[in-house]
Design an enzyme around this catalytic site. Sequence first.
Site, PDB file in Angstrom:
ATOM      1  N   ILE A   1       0.899  -1.149   0.000  1.00  0.00           N
ATOM      2  CA  ILE A   1       0.000   0.000   0.000  1.00  0.00           C
ATOM      3  C   ILE A   1       0.942   1.205   0.000  1.00  0.00           C
ATOM      4  O   ILE A   1       1.914   1.249   0.753  1.00  0.00           O
ATOM      5  CB  ILE A   1      -0.960  -0.012   1.225  1.00  0.00           C
ATOM      6  N   SER A   2       0.689   2.168  -0.896  1.00  0.00           N
ATOM      7  CA  SER A   2       1.643   3.271  -1.072  1.00  0.00           C
ATOM      8  C   SER A   2       1.720   4.148   0.171  1.00  0.00           C
ATOM      9  O   SER A   2       0.779   4.217   0.970  1.00  0.00           O
ATOM     10  CB  SER A   2       1.241   4.139  -2.268  1.00  0.00           C
ATOM     11  N   GLN A   3       2.849   4.839   0.275  1.00  0.00           N
ATOM     12  CA  GLN A   3       3.090   5.807   1.357  1.00  0.00           C
ATOM     13  C   GLN A   3       1.990   6.882   1.332  1.00  0.00           C
ATOM     14  O   GLN A   3       1.638   7.380   0.258  1.00  0.00           O
ATOM     15  CB  GLN A   3       4.445   6.446   1.069  1.00  0.00           C
TER      16      GLN A   3
END
Length: 226
Positions: free
Chosen positions: A70-72
Amino acid sequence: MTKLSPGHRQMLDDIETGVMLTRSHTGRERLDPRTLEALRQVPREKFVPDNMRHAAFHDGALPVGHGQTISQPYMVAIMTDLLDLGPDSVVLEIGTGTGYQAAVLSCIAHRVYSIERIPELADSAARRLTRLGYDNVELRCGNGCLGWPEKAPFDGIVVTAAPERVPPALVEQLKPGGRLVIPVGKRYSHQELEVIDKDDNGDTSTTSVLGVAFVPLIDDASAAPL
Ligand code: SAH
């Protein structure tokens, strides 16, 4: 307005700091209030795996299984903001993952379409988004390099995995005046976040915004199997 947990509040503060620190690259000193409100609204802790919940608001990417992340939060924020969406926008995301970015987009745009190539991730994101009531999001499992021609054209397209070259179908499926936000570059080497604008004549211009690190966008037509 619902009260935020301290972790969620901290995440928003970290994002705003990141936006300030990168303003000379992105041209944005602060986030649009709509982006900020969407980041307040979406419960990120409900999108991360149970064993990662303690780190849900940490300003970094987290593993979500199947070798994906899951992206930053900062990256979700700036990519969303760069799309310049409004309440009438129709947007396409490539790389649904957990569905977190799709949920953030759905708080701003009229309709969100999102494509994920790993069936297990697509299924669990669909169930999660339905359970949480995001009813203006439609998901599909498939190769996002081909876009979603039946739903095109789009006001905005955001790609949350990095191809070595921009897939031509995505540029084709942008509306005139539309914008594509996409990381481009080789796996494990330098990638650039690019903003590609299509003007009213259908001509495009590209701006490189930031150095980034994303998982690869896999084109199933040409790549090795999983
Ligand atoms: N946006 C996600 C995080 C994405 S990680 C979130 O908010 O959680 C990148 C995702 O892109 C991974 O789930 C990966 O499986 C997916 N992906 C990689 N290549 C793809 C392709 N060709 N088509 C669709 N999805 C792809």
